[in-house]
Design a protein around this motif. Structure first.
Motif, PDB file in Angstrom:
ATOM      1  N   TRP A 130      54.490  -0.492  13.782  1.00  0.00           N
ATOM      2  CA  TRP A 130      55.699  -0.556  12.962  1.00  0.00           C
ATOM      3  C   TRP A 130      55.329  -0.978  11.554  1.00  0.00           C
ATOM      4  N   GLN A 131      54.485  -1.993  11.445  1.00  0.00           N
ATOM      5  CA  GLN A 131      54.141  -2.507  10.120  1.00  0.00           C
ATOM      6  C   GLN A 131      53.410  -1.461   9.278  1.00  0.00           C
ATOM      7  N   ASN A 133      53.967   1.517   9.072  1.00  0.00           N
ATOM      8  CA  ASN A 133      55.017   2.312   8.432  1.00  0.00           C
ATOM      9  C   ASN A 133      56.367   2.138   9.119  1.00  0.00           C
ATOM     10  N   PRO A 134      57.112   1.123   8.681  1.00  0.00           N
ATOM     11  CA  PRO A 134      58.422   0.885   9.299  1.00  0.00           C
ATOM     12  C   PRO A 134      59.314   2.120   9.256  1.00  0.00           C
ATOM     13  N   ALA A 135      59.376   2.799   8.117  1.00  0.00           N
ATOM     14  CA  ALA A 135      60.292   3.936   7.988  1.00  0.00           C
ATOM     15  C   ALA A 135      59.899   5.058   8.939  1.00  0.00           C
ATOM     16  N   GLU A 138      60.751   3.951  12.550  1.00  0.00           N
ATOM     17  CA  GLU A 138      62.181   3.904  12.844  1.00  0.00           C
ATOM     18  C   GLU A 138      62.829   5.281  12.754  1.00  0.00           C
ATOM     19  N   MET A 139      62.313   6.130  11.865  1.00  0.00           N
ATOM     20  CA  MET A 139      62.846   7.493  11.782  1.00  0.00           C
ATOM     21  C   MET A 139      62.525   8.270  13.065  1.00  0.00           C
TER      22      MET A 139
END
Lengths: 515, 515
Positions: A130-131, A133-135, A138-139
């Motif tokens: 996640w860290q 690339n959070p986006a 989550e996408m």
């Protein structure tokens, strides 16, 4: 091409080089210029692909005769590469984008998907955690939850339910094979734990099951995961079940295996087989599996997309009782390769087998347990931002257009099927379930079964040689059968009609014994 | 988001739909329009990414609060999706394209690669067999042979040698993990045959080896392939070998295993570990492996790219005696994700384990034996046209520019290393081999080892919170160490200098006990 020593050109620059700050491979002006040229190429390609031979007439090794065999030392204008693509690559392509492509399954595509892929490749992020690339993480999760809603998957498969975070979840992988492999490994490890195996010693007792119509990649995935070849059970099917798996037969085999001391571990059910679009009965298979605590996976790679339409959704009935399901929007949901969606009811069963935790990936977010690290649900670590294109397709077209796209393809396939049925020389070999029609020239007059076999092979070869259509074949009940798969994204009714006219004309020639 | 039943919007269109020929998802005008908008976005992104926080300050779940949780029913202009990308996705991205990104390894990229990926995604072909796409298959083979020449791999690894077709060959896969998995499975099956195993029963005797610095994904791949956890040997390394594998220790362990009735099967040697860029001695490992007839694989995912420069090529010395080697141009050779190249000396050893031959893929070319069907060298069946972007990079930039790119990154890393060495407060923890510098604040004055550990953690956290740099860490010899990886494609010397100034300033604050 000789050895490097005989062709030292590639290394000629050494010594002369030194560090030159002037090389900017990602200079924004160059990126824009190269991409504009590429867009022009794509525009022309889509405008013209209909007129190109679907299957090229090239011989093995053709490309090496057109392009240099030694890598260049010097840089060249981008136009040179584009010229070689136009002159050497395009003429050797099998044009999956052609509206005259009816082979395999179409790789459907859309403007929104290509745009999403382009942006992702420019951002070029690696969202393993996640860290990282959070986006992107989550996408991907959001796109999977959206698609799960379109498929009316039970909330237990979703990342986020009304009540908050559940145990279910999804991940986007490259291919169905990978979805099979990671679930097979998870089921294998769970079964080994269950039987108290000393390490992997118990693996020789674990058995896996699928209908003989299941994609060959499933049987390969079982071998990759280390299952014993003798325990990978391919269950015969026949015309009586339209080549779907017979749950009674499955139960019988599994019971016999248990009696022999084996441990039923995994069943793969297919919704829409590659060969003939047969559908295994999901609910009945889940019921059989429950007796043995075996993992059930649904492979809906192709036909899963159709299940966004209520009239096809019944093929997934019982999905609430299976362990995992995968389908590939890169097949029939207008999302360019690659994009296979896997959902599982209990992500912990995947992560128990697939989690890694090296020091260099440790971070507070992962350790908090509040985020999904998608690397722990796949084979590798690195991963592209595939969620973007899938989300863009749903965001831009909306479910109504996506359903319309499926229905339009099915309607065209139905039209083709009716044409075949209306012509006495042909038969539709199995009922059409989606947008694939399996048909053949049937024995007629003095034509024997052997003659018919030969006529069908000849039909396919002649059709494909014209460059005006490309069909693949399969074997059903021991017979050579042509597969007519509708749905290439540029396809319109007129292409299906033209192909049918060509099929009729060619068949007439074959039956008359003409060349 | 509630359950579907509570949110029936996604299905509202059903009943009203009907087939509408007007929906053309791949209309050339739309494709051009969407892609032009995407190119404008990318241009702006590259122009501005330097000013964006590298690591975003978002909380888990942020995206779902910004975007709708239910998929839309109706279509929307593409601009809506682009607006949401700008406003919701970009602010949550970890910007791997930022010149201030120094974490993990950079995912380098170039205009030519993005263009190649774009064209491939528009053509959207699936080259599982040669016939399914001759151009894609032959382009991949050509690109691999070109890169093999740049790496001075022996002719035995190439698809096409001066003397015609050999037994060697390559394939482009998604990740190093997949390269490890397919070679592990091939080595496993060969070893099982060699010991006359009854099915997979002998798997409990097979052992695999790697230094403890080997990427965690290797140990995971071993588990995926079914090796017994007890037989997956992680060999301790230390400062005495700069954390490279000690061949003497390897020999000793393998001999003991043989004495215990085990069967050494596979060794993974890394050239440029992820943790600290340690290099295992390839030739010496190959010599040890030869004693036991074990498969040797080289994982050169990151540092393999450097080996196109003669001054780094010695790290691959002995490669002519190994069985397979993989490296990832998506790491350091300016080719956007994903692109991992695997070469093997004997492709039959791969295809023996990975070949499938379903009826619907049978064709004359495959049966002639004159072509390469790349599906038989990978996990799955489907595959993107990855060869295009890799070929475009080499075709457009040429080997001299590619070498210049590597040397420029190494020069910047060297500059950083010298700065660190010149500042008494820091130490370089292991020798720099490529463009990664592993350093830390060292204990000084009243600072204990524990204080130093805390200071280094604090340094990384503070740096990353600024948004002006993103560094990851690792553990070396039990110590918390910062990794400074140079080479993001937009990076220039000034970014490295700025990061160093920030590191010094932040360290001063930490040592002074300031917030």
């Amino acid at each position: 091409m000789g050895s490097i020593d005989a062709n030292p050109a590639a290394f000629a620059a050494f010594g002369a080089a030194g560090v030159d700050d002037g090389f900017q491979p990602l200079n924004a002006e160059d990126v824009r210029s190269y991409l504009h040229k590429s867009v022009d190429f794509i525009y022309d390609y889509y405008k013209n692909v209909e007129s190109l031979p679907v299957l090229p007439g090239v011989e093995p090794g053709y490309l090496r005769r057109l392009l240099q065999s030694v890598p260049p030392t010097s840089s060249a204008p981008f136009d040179i590469a584009m010229k070689e693509v136009r002159e050497a690559v395009v003429p050797g392509m099998t044009h999956w984008a052609s509206p005259n492509f009816f082979a395999f399954f179409p790789s459907t595509n859309s403007a929104a998907a290509i745009a999403g892929e382009l942006i992702a490749s420019a951002m070029n992020t690696v969202g393993f955690t996640w860290q990282a690339n959070p986006a992107a993480t989550e996408m991907e999760v959001l796109a999977l939850d959206w698609l799960a809603q379109l498929l009316r998957l039970p909330a237990s498969f979703m990342n986020r339910t009304a009540g908050g975070r559940g145990t279910g979840g999804g991940v986007i992988l490259g291919t169905t094979s990978e979805a099979m492999l990671v679930t097979l490994v998870s089921a294998r490890d769970a079964a080994l734990r269950r039987i108290g195996s000393d390490g992997v010693a118990g693996i020789t007792r674990l058995t896996v099951y699928a209908a003989d119509q299941t994609h060959s990649t499933f049987f390969k995935a079982c071998r990759l995961a280390g299952f014993d070849p003798a325990n990978i059970k391919s269950i015969p099917t026949g015309a009586d079940t339209d080549y779907g798996l017979d749950p009674a037969k499955l139960l019988e085999i599994m019971e016999a295996d248990v009696a022999a001391g084996l441990v039923p571990t995994y069943i793969c059910a297919t919704v829409g087989t590659t060969s003939s679009n047969a559908v295994d009965p999901v609910g009945a298979i889940a019921d059989v599996a429950a007796v043995f605590n075996a993992w059930v996976h649904i492979d809906a790679a192709y036909a899963g997309s159709a299940c966004i339409c209520p009239e096809f959704r019944h093929h997934l009935d019982g999905v609430e009782r299976v362990d995992s399901i995968s389908m590939s929007p890169h097949k029939w949901l207008m999302t360019c390769l690659d994009c296979t969606c896997l959902w599982v009811r209990d992500t912990h069963r995947l992560t128990d087998s697939l989690e890694t935790n090296p020091e260099y990936l440790k971070n507070d977010a992962s350790e908090s347990g509040t985020v999904t690290d998608l690397k722990d649900m796949q084979v590798g670590v690195g991963r592209r931002f595939r969620g973007l294109k899938l989300w863009m397709v749903m965001r831009t077209y909306g479910s109504a257009k996506l359903q319309e796209h499926i229905r339009s393809d099915v309607a065209m396939a139905k039209m083709f099927e009716e044409s075949v049925r209306a012509d006495d020389r042909f038969e539709v070999v199995v009922p059409r379930n989606f947008a694939l029609v399996c048909f053949r020239i049937k024995p007629q007059g003095a034509m024997t079964e052997e003659d018919a076999e030969e006529a069908n092979r000849e039909l396919m070869e002649r059709l494909n040689r014209t460059g005006k259509a490309y069909l693949a074949h399969t074997a059903i009940g021991g017979k050579f059968v042509l597969r007519f798969a509708v749905g290439s994204s540029l396809q319109e009714e007129r292409h299906v009609r033209s192909a049918w006219e060509l099929i009729k004309k060619t068949t007439t020639e074959i039956i008359k014994g003409e060349m």
